[in-house]
Design a protein around this motif. Sequence first.
Motif, PDB file in Angstrom:
ATOM      1  N   THR A 190     -79.253  25.547 -14.482  1.00  0.00           N
ATOM      2  CA  THR A 190     -79.468  26.722 -15.322  1.00  0.00           C
ATOM      3  C   THR A 190     -78.179  27.057 -16.049  1.00  0.00           C
ATOM      4  OG1 THR A 190     -81.094  27.592 -13.745  1.00  0.00           O
ATOM      5  CG2 THR A 190     -80.198  29.137 -15.364  1.00  0.00           C
ATOM      6  N   GLY A 191     -78.279  27.202 -17.367  1.00  0.00           N
ATOM      7  CA  GLY A 191     -77.102  27.558 -18.136  1.00  0.00           C
ATOM      8  C   GLY A 191     -75.988  26.543 -18.063  1.00  0.00           C
ATOM      9  N   GLY A 192     -76.343  25.263 -17.860  1.00  0.00           N
ATOM     10  CA  GLY A 192     -75.334  24.213 -17.802  1.00  0.00           C
ATOM     11  C   GLY A 192     -74.723  24.021 -16.424  1.00  0.00           C
ATOM     12  N   TYR A 193     -75.228  24.722 -15.400  1.00  0.00           N
ATOM     13  CA  TYR A 193     -74.677  24.605 -14.056  1.00  0.00           C
ATOM     14  C   TYR A 193     -75.777  24.378 -13.020  1.00  0.00           C
ATOM     15  CZ  TYR A 193     -70.133  26.377 -15.608  1.00  0.00           C
ATOM     16  OH  TYR A 193     -68.928  26.524 -16.237  1.00  0.00           O
ATOM     17  N   TYR A 194     -75.487  23.516 -12.063  1.00  0.00           N
ATOM     18  CA  TYR A 194     -76.241  23.483 -10.822  1.00  0.00           C
ATOM     19  C   TYR A 194     -75.566  24.504  -9.911  1.00  0.00           C
ATOM     20  CZ  TYR A 194     -78.717  19.080 -11.785  1.00  0.00           C
ATOM     21  OH  TYR A 194     -79.535  18.110 -12.289  1.00  0.00           O
ATOM     22  N   THR A 195     -76.332  25.405  -9.342  1.00  0.00           N
ATOM     23  CA  THR A 195     -75.778  26.413  -8.445  1.00  0.00           C
ATOM     24  C   THR A 195     -76.397  26.254  -7.062  1.00  0.00           C
ATOM     25  OG1 THR A 195     -75.483  27.958 -10.295  1.00  0.00           O
ATOM     26  CG2 THR A 195     -75.437  28.885  -8.073  1.00  0.00           C
ATOM     27  N   PHE A 196     -75.556  26.187  -6.039  1.00  0.00           N
ATOM     28  CA  PHE A 196     -76.057  26.054  -4.676  1.00  0.00           C
ATOM     29  C   PHE A 196     -75.072  26.719  -3.720  1.00  0.00           C
ATOM     30  CE2 PHE A 196     -73.885  22.221  -6.070  1.00  0.00           C
ATOM     31  CZ  PHE A 196     -72.955  21.959  -5.070  1.00  0.00           C
ATOM     32  N   SER A 197     -75.573  27.086  -2.553  1.00  0.00           N
ATOM     33  CA  SER A 197     -74.782  27.866  -1.604  1.00  0.00           C
ATOM     34  C   SER A 197     -74.217  27.012  -0.479  1.00  0.00           C
ATOM     35  CB  SER A 197     -75.639  28.984  -0.997  1.00  0.00           C
ATOM     36  OG  SER A 197     -76.093  29.868  -2.007  1.00  0.00           O
ATOM     37  N   GLY A 198     -73.103  27.474   0.057  1.00  0.00           N
ATOM     38  CA  GLY A 198     -72.486  26.818   1.193  1.00  0.00           C
ATOM     39  C   GLY A 198     -71.717  27.842   2.000  1.00  0.00           C
ATOM     40  N   THR A 199     -71.055  27.374   3.035  1.00  0.00           N
ATOM     41  CA  THR A 199     -70.258  28.260   3.887  1.00  0.00           C
ATOM     42  C   THR A 199     -68.911  27.607   4.164  1.00  0.00           C
ATOM     43  OG1 THR A 199     -72.258  29.117   4.964  1.00  0.00           O
ATOM     44  CG2 THR A 199     -70.150  29.481   6.077  1.00  0.00           C
ATOM     45  N   LEU A 200     -67.857  28.340   3.866  1.00  0.00           N
ATOM     46  CA  LEU A 200     -66.508  27.827   4.103  1.00  0.00           C
ATOM     47  C   LEU A 200     -66.029  28.277   5.483  1.00  0.00           C
ATOM     48  CD1 LEU A 200     -64.871  28.561   0.627  1.00  0.00           C
ATOM     49  CD2 LEU A 200     -65.861  26.416   1.454  1.00  0.00           C
ATOM     50  N   PRO A 201     -65.518  27.349   6.287  1.00  0.00           N
ATOM     51  CA  PRO A 201     -65.024  27.700   7.630  1.00  0.00           C
ATOM     52  C   PRO A 201     -63.638  28.335   7.549  1.00  0.00           C
ATOM     53  CG  PRO A 201     -64.678  25.373   7.230  1.00  0.00           C
ATOM     54  CD  PRO A 201     -65.404  25.908   6.022  1.00  0.00           C
ATOM     55  N   GLU A 202     -63.113  28.667   8.689  1.00  0.00           N
ATOM     56  CA  GLU A 202     -61.763  29.234   8.752  1.00  0.00           C
ATOM     57  C   GLU A 202     -60.738  28.161   8.385  1.00  0.00           C
ATOM     58  OE1 GLU A 202     -60.711  32.237   9.273  1.00  0.00           O
ATOM     59  OE2 GLU A 202     -62.641  33.186   9.763  1.00  0.00           O
ATOM     60  N   ARG A 203     -59.895  28.488   7.473  1.00  0.00           N
ATOM     61  CA  ARG A 203     -58.770  27.647   7.081  1.00  0.00           C
ATOM     62  C   ARG A 203     -57.646  28.563   6.610  1.00  0.00           C
ATOM     63  NH1 ARG A 203     -61.512  24.202   9.002  1.00  0.00           N
ATOM     64  NH2 ARG A 203     -61.966  22.090   8.222  1.00  0.00           N
ATOM     65  N   SER A 204     -56.497  27.994   6.359  1.00  0.00           N
ATOM     66  CA  SER A 204     -55.389  28.773   5.825  1.00  0.00           C
ATOM     67  C   SER A 204     -54.610  27.929   4.831  1.00  0.00           C
ATOM     68  CB  SER A 204     -54.453  29.232   6.957  1.00  0.00           C
ATOM     69  OG  SER A 204     -53.907  28.115   7.636  1.00  0.00           O
ATOM     70  N   GLY A 205     -54.058  28.607   3.860  1.00  0.00           N
ATOM     71  CA  GLY A 205     -53.216  27.928   2.890  1.00  0.00           C
ATOM     72  C   GLY A 205     -53.949  26.965   1.972  1.00  0.00           C
ATOM     73  N   ALA A 206     -53.217  25.960   1.493  1.00  0.00           N
ATOM     74  CA  ALA A 206     -53.750  24.998   0.530  1.00  0.00           C
ATOM     75  C   ALA A 206     -54.722  24.031   1.195  1.00  0.00           C
ATOM     76  CB  ALA A 206     -52.604  24.221  -0.119  1.00  0.00           C
ATOM     77  N   GLN A 207     -55.892  23.889   0.599  1.00  0.00           N
ATOM     78  CA  GLN A 207     -56.901  22.951   1.059  1.00  0.00           C
ATOM     79  C   GLN A 207     -57.544  22.311  -0.173  1.00  0.00           C
ATOM     80  OE1 GLN A 207     -57.523  22.197   4.271  1.00  0.00           O
ATOM     81  NE2 GLN A 207     -56.084  23.706   5.092  1.00  0.00           N
ATOM     82  N   LEU A 208     -58.465  21.406   0.071  1.00  0.00           N
ATOM     83  CA  LEU A 208     -59.133  20.728  -1.043  1.00  0.00           C
ATOM     84  C   LEU A 208     -60.615  20.544  -0.714  1.00  0.00           C
ATOM     85  CD1 LEU A 208     -57.921  17.850  -3.262  1.00  0.00           C
ATOM     86  CD2 LEU A 208     -60.071  17.521  -2.013  1.00  0.00           C
ATOM     87  N   LEU A 209     -61.463  20.758  -1.711  1.00  0.00           N
ATOM     88  CA  LEU A 209     -62.901  20.536  -1.578  1.00  0.00           C
ATOM     89  C   LEU A 209     -63.269  19.286  -2.370  1.00  0.00           C
ATOM     90  CD1 LEU A 209     -64.001  24.227  -1.993  1.00  0.00           C
ATOM     91  CD2 LEU A 209     -64.588  22.801  -0.025  1.00  0.00           C
ATOM     92  N   TYR A 210     -63.919  18.351  -1.686  1.00  0.00           N
ATOM     93  CA  TYR A 210     -64.288  17.081  -2.300  1.00  0.00           C
ATOM     94  C   TYR A 210     -65.800  17.055  -2.494  1.00  0.00           C
ATOM     95  CZ  TYR A 210     -64.076  12.054  -3.303  1.00  0.00           C
ATOM     96  OH  TYR A 210     -64.129  10.826  -3.918  1.00  0.00           O
ATOM     97  N   GLY A 211     -66.215  16.958  -3.746  1.00  0.00           N
ATOM     98  CA  GLY A 211     -67.634  16.969  -4.065  1.00  0.00           C
ATOM     99  C   GLY A 211     -68.160  15.591  -4.416  1.00  0.00           C
ATOM    100  N   ILE A 212     -69.327  15.259  -3.871  1.00  0.00           N
ATOM    101  CA  ILE A 212     -70.007  14.000  -4.190  1.00  0.00           C
ATOM    102  C   ILE A 212     -71.426  14.325  -4.645  1.00  0.00           C
ATOM    103  CG2 ILE A 212     -70.834  11.773  -3.342  1.00  0.00           C
ATOM    104  CD1 ILE A 212     -68.643  11.834  -1.240  1.00  0.00           C
ATOM    105  N   TRP A 213     -71.790  13.854  -5.805  1.00  0.00           N
ATOM    106  CA  TRP A 213     -73.161  13.995  -6.302  1.00  0.00           C
ATOM    107  C   TRP A 213     -73.757  12.596  -6.378  1.00  0.00           C
ATOM    108  CZ3 TRP A 213     -74.511  15.198 -12.097  1.00  0.00           C
ATOM    109  CH2 TRP A 213     -75.902  15.269 -12.248  1.00  0.00           C
ATOM    110  N   GLN A 214     -74.629  12.281  -5.441  1.00  0.00           N
ATOM    111  CA  GLN A 214     -75.290  10.978  -5.415  1.00  0.00           C
ATOM    112  C   GLN A 214     -76.675  11.120  -6.020  1.00  0.00           C
ATOM    113  OE1 GLN A 214     -74.422   7.577  -4.327  1.00  0.00           O
ATOM    114  NE2 GLN A 214     -76.243   7.471  -5.646  1.00  0.00           N
ATOM    115  N   ARG A 215     -76.883  10.443  -7.143  1.00  0.00           N
ATOM    116  CA  ARG A 215     -78.199  10.485  -7.773  1.00  0.00           C
ATOM    117  C   ARG A 215     -79.236   9.766  -6.909  1.00  0.00           C
ATOM    118  NH1 ARG A 215     -77.649   8.318 -13.753  1.00  0.00           N
ATOM    119  NH2 ARG A 215     -79.922   8.391 -13.479  1.00  0.00           N
ATOM    120  N   SER A 216     -80.477  10.266  -6.948  1.00  0.00           N
ATOM    121  CA  SER A 216     -81.565   9.615  -6.227  1.00  0.00           C
ATOM    122  C   SER A 216     -82.387   8.721  -7.145  1.00  0.00           C
ATOM    123  CB  SER A 216     -82.479  10.671  -5.589  1.00  0.00           C
ATOM    124  OG  SER A 216     -83.002  11.550  -6.577  1.00  0.00           O
TER     125      SER A 216
END
Length: 331
Positions: A170-196
């Motif tokens: 919608t509006g050029g974006y896929y929007t979906f929910s998640g939950t981030l665990p406890e962390r501190s400081g600098a971290q990185l999120l790695y996204g993979i979109w595997q087409r079916s």
Amino acid sequence: MPARRKAAVVAALGLTPLALTALAAAPASAHGTMGDPVSRVAQCYAEGPESPRSAACKAAVADGGTQALYDWNGTRIGDANGRHRSLIPDGKLCSANSDEFKGLDLARVDWPTTSVSSGPYTFKYRVTAPHKGTFKVYLTKEGYDPAQPLAWDDLDLDHPVATATDPTATGGYYTFSGTLPERSGAQLLYGIWQRSDSPEAFYSCSDVTFGGSGGSSGVGSESSASPAPSASAPSEEQIEEGEDESTVEHHGHGDQDADTSAEPTATESESTAAVPANEVRAAGATEDLAETGGDSSTAYVAMGGAAVLATGAAILFGSVRRRATSGGRGR
């Protein structure tokens, strides 16, 4: 009809399916990247490929050039088919082992970041060509050091922070929910979109800082708590302005594609039924591009070649028929 003329007609008509077969084997286009938390490539594109502001994006351009930023929606592997870890070596996760995007793999502590905190998070994936498939987002483990090259073991692969299959764009974006665990400081999120609907997969690295305020940062948000510059996604105007410099697809291969959408609506079925069979076959060959990877220019060139060959075959067939008719009248 004499055997020689019959052979000529058969050979000419045979060129059309061969041309369409070549079209189907042409490579497909690229389709998106994480928009929130904004990915490294989208952040650097937003800064401006020719004159980025942050030290990290300047270094990325110095290492890999500007084209990777114009191709911000193209960090992909065409034949991944779920084999992400075997195809991408440690230290090259952000580039998906692509030399074009190697600047994204630079191990630095000053990549622009999005401020996040533990708890629910709404992910937004900026997409220019929707496809069915599954998104998985992984977070780095406690103790992650951004000054070291990112390795698979740095990611908590057993506990993805978000998973979504076939979300609606919608509006050029896929929007979906998640939950981030406890962390501190600098971290990185790695996204993979595997087409079916294809073995193709897309990859993104989003730098984040835990400890700021708010759960979902929002595209383009700012955070004074970040030790590195705050990240911001490119605007729609920036995306449109850079399309001419991009070597990948920014439109098409969308949810109305035969290979990627749900069952066609009645209107779509009626529209398809009104198209001549030869045009439907040509369109189907174009859709096959999505299976193999490449840019949109390939499709137009190949389709043009197929059209020329088909036209030539029709002309030759008509000429042979006229000669055969004329010869029959003379006897």
